[in-house]
Motif scaffolding. Structure first.
Motif, mmCIF file in Angstrom:
data_model
loop_
_atom_site.group_PDB
_atom_site.id
_atom_site.type_symbol
_atom_site.label_atom_id
_atom_site.label_comp_id
_atom_site.label_asym_id
_atom_site.label_seq_id
_atom_site.Cartn_x
_atom_site.Cartn_y
_atom_site.Cartn_z
ATOM 1 N N ALA A 66 -53.832 -1.928 10.291
ATOM 2 C CA ALA A 66 -52.588 -1.685 9.545
ATOM 3 C C ALA A 66 -51.858 -2.999 9.277
ATOM 4 O O ALA A 66 -51.278 -3.204 8.201
ATOM 5 N N GLN A 67 -51.918 -3.891 10.247
ATOM 6 C CA GLN A 67 -51.241 -5.191 10.096
ATOM 7 C C GLN A 67 -51.912 -6.028 8.992
ATOM 8 O O GLN A 67 -51.232 -6.624 8.150
ATOM 9 N N ALA A 68 -53.253 -6.033 9.021
ATOM 10 C CA ALA A 68 -53.973 -6.800 7.991
ATOM 11 C C ALA A 68 -53.718 -6.190 6.616
ATOM 12 O O ALA A 68 -53.508 -6.914 5.625
ATOM 13 N N ALA A 69 -53.702 -4.867 6.557
ATOM 14 C CA ALA A 69 -53.481 -4.200 5.269
ATOM 15 C C ALA A 69 -52.074 -4.502 4.740
ATOM 16 O O ALA A 69 -51.869 -4.623 3.519
ATOM 17 N N PHE A 70 -51.118 -4.642 5.636
ATOM 18 C CA PHE A 70 -49.756 -4.946 5.190
ATOM 19 C C PHE A 70 -49.710 -6.258 4.406
ATOM 20 O O PHE A 70 -49.015 -6.369 3.387
ATOM 21 N N GLY A 71 -50.492 -7.238 4.887
ATOM 22 C CA GLY A 71 -50.534 -8.533 4.198
ATOM 23 C C GLY A 71 -50.919 -8.389 2.729
ATOM 24 O O GLY A 71 -50.425 -9.134 1.872
ATOM 25 N N ARG A 72 -51.776 -7.429 2.430
ATOM 26 C CA ARG A 72 -52.212 -7.199 1.036
ATOM 27 C C ARG A 72 -51.285 -6.235 0.307
ATOM 28 O O ARG A 72 -50.895 -6.452 -0.830
ATOM 29 N N TRP A 73 -50.940 -5.157 0.989
ATOM 30 C CA TRP A 73 -50.236 -4.039 0.348
ATOM 31 C C TRP A 73 -48.840 -4.445 -0.149
ATOM 32 O O TRP A 73 -48.364 -3.996 -1.175
ATOM 33 N N ARG A 74 -48.181 -5.332 0.600
ATOM 34 C CA ARG A 74 -46.819 -5.734 0.211
ATOM 35 C C ARG A 74 -46.814 -6.475 -1.117
ATOM 36 O O ARG A 74 -45.763 -6.609 -1.753
ATOM 37 N N GLU A 75 -47.993 -6.999 -1.517
ATOM 38 C CA GLU A 75 -48.049 -7.734 -2.784
ATOM 39 C C GLU A 75 -48.425 -6.845 -3.965
ATOM 40 O O GLU A 75 -48.390 -7.282 -5.111
ATOM 41 N N VAL A 76 -48.812 -5.631 -3.672
ATOM 42 C CA VAL A 76 -49.133 -4.692 -4.758
ATOM 43 C C VAL A 76 -47.821 -4.227 -5.373
ATOM 44 O O VAL A 76 -46.903 -3.823 -4.639
ATOM 45 N N PRO A 77 -47.673 -4.289 -6.703
ATOM 46 C CA PRO A 77 -46.408 -3.847 -7.311
ATOM 47 C C PRO A 77 -46.073 -2.406 -6.913
ATOM 48 O O PRO A 77 -46.972 -1.546 -6.857
ATOM 49 N N ALA A 78 -44.809 -2.163 -6.650
ATOM 50 C CA ALA A 78 -44.411 -0.846 -6.135
ATOM 51 C C ALA A 78 -44.865 0.311 -7.036
ATOM 52 O O ALA A 78 -45.346 1.328 -6.525
ATOM 53 N N PRO A 79 -44.752 0.210 -8.389
ATOM 54 C CA PRO A 79 -45.220 1.354 -9.194
ATOM 55 C C PRO A 79 -46.712 1.626 -9.012
ATOM 56 O O PRO A 79 -47.144 2.776 -9.092
ATOM 57 N N ARG A 80 -47.487 0.568 -8.732
ATOM 58 C CA ARG A 80 -48.916 0.818 -8.461
ATOM 59 C C ARG A 80 -49.118 1.461 -7.096
ATOM 60 O O ARG A 80 -50.006 2.288 -6.909
ATOM 61 N N ARG A 81 -48.268 1.105 -6.160
ATOM 62 C CA ARG A 81 -48.324 1.791 -4.855
ATOM 63 C C ARG A 81 -48.020 3.278 -5.064
ATOM 64 O O ARG A 81 -48.592 4.159 -4.420
ATOM 65 N N GLY A 82 -47.121 3.531 -5.997
ATOM 66 C CA GLY A 82 -46.771 4.926 -6.302
ATOM 67 C C GLY A 82 -47.952 5.718 -6.835
ATOM 68 O O GLY A 82 -48.078 6.915 -6.569
ATOM 69 N N LEU A 83 -48.840 5.045 -7.591
ATOM 70 C CA LEU A 83 -49.988 5.769 -8.143
ATOM 71 C C LEU A 83 -50.910 6.287 -7.031
ATOM 72 O O LEU A 83 -51.502 7.360 -7.149
ATOM 73 N N PHE A 84 -51.025 5.514 -5.972
ATOM 74 C CA PHE A 84 -51.815 5.954 -4.809
ATOM 75 C C PHE A 84 -51.211 7.251 -4.242
ATOM 76 O O PHE A 84 -51.928 8.242 -4.014
ATOM 77 N N VAL A 85 -49.899 7.238 -4.074
ATOM 78 C CA VAL A 85 -49.247 8.428 -3.505
ATOM 79 C C VAL A 85 -49.321 9.601 -4.491
ATOM 80 O O VAL A 85 -49.475 10.755 -4.089
ATOM 81 N N ARG A 86 -49.272 9.295 -5.779
ATOM 82 C CA ARG A 86 -49.392 10.368 -6.770
ATOM 83 C C ARG A 86 -50.747 11.073 -6.643
ATOM 84 O O ARG A 86 -50.831 12.305 -6.616
ATOM 85 N N ASP A 87 -51.816 10.293 -6.537
ATOM 86 C CA ASP A 87 -53.136 10.907 -6.418
ATOM 87 C C ASP A 87 -53.304 11.655 -5.097
ATOM 88 O O ASP A 87 -53.991 12.676 -5.027
ATOM 89 N N LEU A 88 -52.649 11.129 -4.077
ATOM 90 C CA LEU A 88 -52.678 11.826 -2.789
ATOM 91 C C LEU A 88 -51.994 13.195 -2.933
ATOM 92 O O LEU A 88 -52.484 14.218 -2.444
ATOM 93 N N GLY A 89 -50.866 13.206 -3.630
ATOM 94 C CA GLY A 89 -50.162 14.474 -3.871
ATOM 95 C C GLY A 89 -51.041 15.451 -4.640
ATOM 96 O O GLY A 89 -51.078 16.653 -4.338
ATOM 97 N N ASP A 90 -51.789 14.944 -5.628
ATOM 98 C CA ASP A 90 -52.675 15.822 -6.409
ATOM 99 C C ASP A 90 -53.796 16.391 -5.543
ATOM 100 O O ASP A 90 -54.178 17.549 -5.684
#
Ligand code: NAD
Length: 511
Positions: A66-90
């Motif tokens: 989780a710590q290593a992933a944070f290093g990458r994930w924080r740089e992903v633009p927030a709307p793109r992070r939202g797309l991940f959650v959108r597909d999870l919701g679907d």
């Protein structure tokens, strides 16, 4: 289909076997752990499956991922992070029926409430997707010329999420989906009483994450040892600990997290009351009270536990409640006619019996129910008791369907009784009197985080901030601006001029 056959087919469709792993690093890898513990069906006390027990090495692997992933994930633009959650919701939409059945099987809530819990996850996903484009900061007026001030919100880090058994899916989503769009990564430590729902959800998250390059944004650690949650609380790599559970455990978690200057979000016990005044519409109040007290077998943090009734309506309401309680069908949560399933485990039944006995000894009178049911599983009768607000049993949260009824004479007295509880989660007033309604919602009214008029204490929507005061812990999750808990705020000042004026008019001239 029989209960057993249904269980078998749902477990296999959701990828659950007889022996399940103990931890997931969120990139498709599952770890076995050391030893195992049982996941049981509270309706039959039958073993559903066994689950691996995570210990220190698996915990470290999960947090490191989780710590290593944070290093990458924080740089992903927030709307793109939202797309991940959108597909999870679907994906949750597609699997809602099976997941709702699994929740009903594992924690004993009726199928409609199991499905409702998955719907709540879907709603949170939708909310989080919108939020991913609305993580607003402020711009502020600077007192200095040619300066610009602003506030930015940055991802916080690894969020540790410790969840209670009674919402084995939704509480994770309230936290995890918001945390993910905020740029955090998540370590989930679910209740050992509901591990299978967690494994099924993690499997879904893994699949969607692989498609989005969001590996290890969601990770999972399972254990039935109390030390598991305590380890997360003590771990300086975990920036935020979001704890949902009893106030006793929450107190320990918050003290540990405070000791290392970590951030804590607490969602602890409730002891929720509804007031029924002399003007109340009882046709409306009655189903709200019965659902609030009996729904989920009284195992919601927002369950109605105390009912404070104006003396002029007391006998009528009590009689109608007794009649309604006799109609509540208790039984198999997967049977569509059932309104109330079992308690979670034998300890919960013991706590129910001990509390009824204690309240009787103090002078309480059982109006309905009062005993456990003689059938396999952990069933008790929905129980209604006359009681006094000051009694220790009434002041305690017993996670069972016991509703204490008491009378009041004037509204000041009702408010005083209402607020005389150590917890401060949810509250309700049934009234047609505009002055009482406004007073209840005012600064001198209910002291709870949630205050409703003409609806019950349980069944909140995800759009509002959810949480409570006093021993409920003060946290706020889900809607409104609860997202700010999952981010760090940074105040920025930029000088675009050619001089260096200091704040507060201070002069510091160098000659
Ligand atoms: P619990 O306190 O027994 O356990 C909750 C979680 O904390 C579990 O994952 C458990 O393993 C873990 N845990 C237990 N002791 C711990 C410790 N010392 N350190 C760290 N973690 C520890 O609660 P429960 O029986 O699962 O759930 C019922 C309680 O949760 C009730 O009090 C209910 O009101 C509360 N609850 C509150 C909310 C809310 O939003 N306010 C929502 C749901 C449930």
């Amino acid at each position: 289909m029989s209960h057993e056959a249904l269980a078998e087919s749902v477990l296999s469709r959701l990828g659950l076997s007889e022996a399940n792993p103990a931890a997931a690093t969120g990139d498709g890898h599952w770890l076995r752990g050391s030893g195992s513990f049982a996941a049981e069906d509270p309706s039959s006390a039958r073993l559903l499956a066994r689950v691996g027990r995570g210990t220190a090495p698996e915990y470290d692997a999960v947090v490191a991922a989780a710590q290593a992933a944070f290093g990458r994930w924080r740089e992903v633009p927030a709307p793109r992070r939202g797309l991940f959650v959108r597909d999870l919701g679907d994906e949750l939409r597609r699997q809602k029926d099976d997941l709702g059945t699994l929740v009903a099987l594992e924690v004993g809530k009726i199928k409609a409430e199991g499905d409702g819990e998955i719907q709540e996850m879907i709603d949170v996903a939708d909310f989080a997707v919108g939020l991913s484009r609305q993580l607003y900061g402020l711009t502020l007026a600077s007192e200095r010329p040619h300066h610009r001030m602003m506030e930015q919100w940055h991802p916080l880090g690894v969020a540790g999420i410790i969840t209670s058994f009674n919402f084995p899916a939704a509480v994770w989503a309230w936290n995890a989906f918001i945390a993910a769009v905020c740029g955090d990564t998540v370590v989930w430590k679910p209740s050992p009483k509901a591990p299978l729902t967690a494994i099924a959800l993690q499997r879904i998250a893994d699949r969607v994450a692989a498609y989005h390059g969001a590996e290890s944004v969601f990770t999972l650690f399972l254990s039935d040892e109390a030390a598991a949650g305590a380890r997360l609380a003590a771990d300086p790599r975990v920036a935020l600990v979001s704890f949902t559970g009893s106030s006793n455990a929450g107190r320990q978690v918050s003290q540990t997290v405070a000791g290392r200057f970590g951030r804590c979000l607490l969602e602890c016990s409730g002891n929720n009351a509804a007031i029924v005044d002399e003007t109340a519409d009882l046709d409306l109040a009655l189903p709200a009270i019965v659902f609030g007290a009996v729904g989920t077998a009284g195992q919601r943090c927002t369950s109605t536990r105390r009912l404070i009734v104006h003396e002029s309506r007391f006998e009528e309401l009590a009689a109608r409640l007794v009649d309604a309680y006799t109609q509540v069908r208790v039984g198999d949560p997967l049977d569509a006619a059932t309104l109330m399933g079992p308690l979670i485990d034998p300890r919960a039944v013991e706590a129910f019996t001990a509390t009824v006995t204690e309240t009787r000894r103090l002078g309480g009178q059982v109006l309905a129910g009062g005993s456990r049911l003689t059938r396999p599983g952990h069933f008790v009768a929905p129980t209604l008791m006359r009681a006094d607000n000051s009694w220790p049993s009434v002041q305690r949260e017993t996670f069972a369907p016991i509703l204490y009824v008491m009378r009041y004479r004037d509204f000041d007295n009702a408010l005083a009784l209402h607020n005389a509880a150590r917890q401060g989660l949810s509250s309700a007033l049934f009234t047609l009197d505009m002055r009482n309604a406004e007073r209840f919602l005012s600064a001198v009214g209910s002291d709870c985080g949630i205050a409703n008029v003409n609806l019950g204490t349980s069944g909140a929507e995800i759009g509002g901030a959810f949480g409570g005061e006093k021993e409920t812990g003060g946290g706020r999750e889900a809607g409104s601006d609860a997202w700010k808990n999952y981010m760090r705020r940074q105040t920025n000042t930029v000088n675009w001029g050619t001089t260096l004026p200091l704040a507060q008019g201070i002069r510091f001239d160098l000659h």
